[in-house]
Design a protein around this motif. Structure first.
Motif, PDB file in Angstrom:
ATOM      1  N   GLN A 142       0.828  -1.205   0.000  1.00  0.00           N
ATOM      2  CA  GLN A 142       0.000   0.000   0.000  1.00  0.00           C
ATOM      3  C   GLN A 142       0.865   1.260   0.000  1.00  0.00           C
ATOM      4  N   VAL A 143       1.880   1.237   0.837  1.00  0.00           N
ATOM      5  CA  VAL A 143       2.775   2.395   0.888  1.00  0.00           C
ATOM      6  C   VAL A 143       3.513   2.532  -0.434  1.00  0.00           C
ATOM      7  N   ARG A 144       3.951   1.416  -0.948  1.00  0.00           N
ATOM      8  CA  ARG A 144       4.669   1.434  -2.218  1.00  0.00           C
ATOM      9  C   ARG A 144       3.826   2.073  -3.319  1.00  0.00           C
ATOM     10  N   ASP A 145       2.572   1.636  -3.415  1.00  0.00           N
ATOM     11  CA  ASP A 145       1.702   2.172  -4.456  1.00  0.00           C
ATOM     12  C   ASP A 145       1.571   3.685  -4.344  1.00  0.00           C
ATOM     13  N   ALA A 146       1.655   4.166  -3.124  1.00  0.00           N
ATOM     14  CA  ALA A 146       1.514   5.609  -2.935  1.00  0.00           C
ATOM     15  C   ALA A 146       2.810   6.340  -3.238  1.00  0.00           C
ATOM     16  N   HIS A 148       5.753   5.226  -4.684  1.00  0.00           N
ATOM     17  CA  HIS A 148       6.609   4.942  -5.824  1.00  0.00           C
ATOM     18  C   HIS A 148       6.234   5.798  -7.022  1.00  0.00           C
ATOM     19  N   PRO A 149       7.244   6.394  -7.636  1.00  0.00           N
ATOM     20  CA  PRO A 149       7.035   7.303  -8.757  1.00  0.00           C
ATOM     21  C   PRO A 149       6.162   6.702  -9.853  1.00  0.00           C
ATOM     22  N   CYS A 150       6.451   5.465 -10.249  1.00  0.00           N
ATOM     23  CA  CYS A 150       5.714   4.886 -11.358  1.00  0.00           C
ATOM     24  C   CYS A 150       4.885   3.717 -10.891  1.00  0.00           C
ATOM     25  N   ALA A 151       4.109   3.949  -9.847  1.00  0.00           N
ATOM     26  CA  ALA A 151       3.270   2.877  -9.324  1.00  0.00           C
ATOM     27  C   ALA A 151       2.081   2.661 -10.251  1.00  0.00           C
ATOM     28  N   THR A 152       1.940   1.430 -10.660  1.00  0.00           N
ATOM     29  CA  THR A 152       0.789   1.117 -11.505  1.00  0.00           C
ATOM     30  C   THR A 152      -0.439   0.901 -10.651  1.00  0.00           C
ATOM     31  N   ALA A 153      -0.206   0.613  -9.375  1.00  0.00           N
ATOM     32  CA  ALA A 153      -1.256   0.602  -8.358  1.00  0.00           C
ATOM     33  C   ALA A 153      -2.316  -0.482  -8.570  1.00  0.00           C
ATOM     34  N   GLY A 154      -2.624  -0.829  -9.801  1.00  0.00           N
ATOM     35  CA  GLY A 154      -3.680  -1.812 -10.018  1.00  0.00           C
ATOM     36  C   GLY A 154      -3.188  -3.231  -9.873  1.00  0.00           C
ATOM     37  N   PRO A 158       3.729  -7.300  -9.101  1.00  0.00           N
ATOM     38  CA  PRO A 158       5.029  -7.048  -9.746  1.00  0.00           C
ATOM     39  C   PRO A 158       6.128  -6.611  -8.794  1.00  0.00           C
ATOM     40  N   ALA A 159       5.759  -5.834  -7.826  1.00  0.00           N
ATOM     41  CA  ALA A 159       6.683  -5.511  -6.745  1.00  0.00           C
ATOM     42  C   ALA A 159       7.977  -4.851  -7.201  1.00  0.00           C
ATOM     43  N   THR A 160       8.862  -5.608  -7.763  1.00  0.00           N
ATOM     44  CA  THR A 160      10.184  -5.071  -8.018  1.00  0.00           C
ATOM     45  C   THR A 160      10.237  -4.117  -9.206  1.00  0.00           C
ATOM     46  N   GLY A 161       9.252  -4.154 -10.021  1.00  0.00           N
ATOM     47  CA  GLY A 161       9.231  -3.267 -11.164  1.00  0.00           C
ATOM     48  C   GLY A 161       8.042  -3.613 -12.007  1.00  0.00           C
ATOM     49  N   PRO A 162       7.484  -2.641 -12.680  1.00  0.00           N
ATOM     50  CA  PRO A 162       6.290  -2.851 -13.475  1.00  0.00           C
ATOM     51  C   PRO A 162       6.337  -4.143 -14.271  1.00  0.00           C
ATOM     52  N   GLU A 163       7.103  -4.154 -15.306  1.00  0.00           N
ATOM     53  CA  GLU A 163       7.270  -5.382 -16.059  1.00  0.00           C
ATOM     54  C   GLU A 163       8.492  -5.252 -16.944  1.00  0.00           C
TER      55      GLU A 163
ATOM     56  N   VAL B  20       9.900   0.726  -1.328  1.00  0.00           N
ATOM     57  CA  VAL B  20       9.384   1.680  -0.346  1.00  0.00           C
ATOM     58  C   VAL B  20      10.517   2.535   0.195  1.00  0.00           C
ATOM     59  N   HIS B  21      11.597   1.863   0.520  1.00  0.00           N
ATOM     60  CA  HIS B  21      12.746   2.595   1.035  1.00  0.00           C
ATOM     61  C   HIS B  21      13.237   3.617   0.019  1.00  0.00           C
ATOM     62  N   ALA B  22      13.371   3.184  -1.213  1.00  0.00           N
ATOM     63  CA  ALA B  22      13.874   4.082  -2.251  1.00  0.00           C
ATOM     64  C   ALA B  22      12.947   5.277  -2.438  1.00  0.00           C
TER      65      ALA B  22
END
Lengths: 170, 170
Positions: A142-146, A148-154, A158-163, B20-22
DNA sequence: AAGCAACTATACCCTCGACAATATTCCACG
DNA sequence: CGTGGAATATTGTCGAGGGTATAGTTGCTT
């Protein structure tokens, strides 16, 4: 000023997160070094290996590694010198060049990966029972989606990167 | 090699944490830079301010910042040049010297801190409802206690560092 | 009381990465 | 068709930070 502003729960929260990151980073770095890889080099290797044909344009690599383009050039220089990857000209766009993993690079990664996974399990995922781990990961996601610059959120995972899309996906 | 080893849940877990950290790091750094502070400088300033009399021996500072002694010397050089801290000889132990925060340093930190706290709330703690946040923090704490080199493990909250003990507490 | 061991801080050198400038190539628009 | 602007990669320059060696100081042992 005043009695500790630093007892603020927000400060302790980020402190916690950053300490965990630092601790894991240190252990990962040590293990990678045993295989002659720096953390960035490991990152580059995994990003490339995740991608179709084990290759990626320099720019895309930069985008996926939160490294500047010049930084990528330098790392690729080193890794090419070490025989882990090679540059390949791009036919369709003569400005671009690909960085592609060599068999030696794949081998190196294969040597490194099992220990890496073990480390993760030993010091991170294995430290919590499944429900607690899931709660942790849900929160992080949840925090990541908020943040992260290029969060796809949906997407869910993928976690480590979009694709490994072929072009700029950020 | 084989179809994505990288879908391994362990990889995605650390990927999440690291992203998240980044993300947080980047935002923090940007905000600090607005106040003319690098992340390390901010860290140094907070560590010193947490300590009695706003001072700390160079070595203790190094221990608390996961910075080498030479690194601390460099940072302190810069910050002394900028007037944020000064060196002071230690009376009881003439080998040591203290780094002590100047009024200007305190002022600088005061300028920076509110925005920093706001950032934490906006992008981290405020993203989750209290139960979820607590679950996340509990998980982090547990992992931290395991992975952190000098985890005291017993205490409940210190998070960012044991305490401001006067001597080596690691 | 004196010499030796431990500890602290700094100087020097190295690697690494970012920023700015440059050369080349592609694309869009007149 | 040609020209100007955007994109791509590389190089020069700089600062940051770590590691090792060095010098100075203290404390312990005998």
């Amino acid at each position: 000023m005043n009695p500790n502003v630093f007892d603020d729960s927000r400060i302790t929260a980020v402190g916690l997160l950053f300490e965990v990151h630092a601790g894991l980073s240190a252990r990962f770095a040590a293990q990678m070094e045993e295989h002659g890889l720096s953390p960035v080099e490991f990152e580059v290797l995994t990003r490339l290996t995740r991608s179709p044909d084990n290759q990626l344009r320099m720019t895309d690599l930069a985008a996926q590694t939160s490294l500047s383009t010049s930084g990528v050039t330098r790392v690729v220089d080193r890794m090419e010198r070490d025989g882990l990857i090679v540059r390949r000209a791009c036919a369709s766009d003569r400005r671009s060049s690909f960085a592609v993993v060599t068999p030696a690079g794949l081998r190196r990664l294969d040597e490194c990966l099992p220990g890496h996974l073990q480390l993760i399990e030993d010091w991170f995922t294995g430290q919590l029972d499944p429900p607690a781990l899931n709660a942790l990961l849900d929160g992080l996601r949840q925090v990541r989606d908020a943040v992260h610059p290029c969060a796809t959120a949906g997407s869910g995972d993928p976690a480590t990167g979009p694709e490994n899309a072929k072009s700029t996906d950020c």
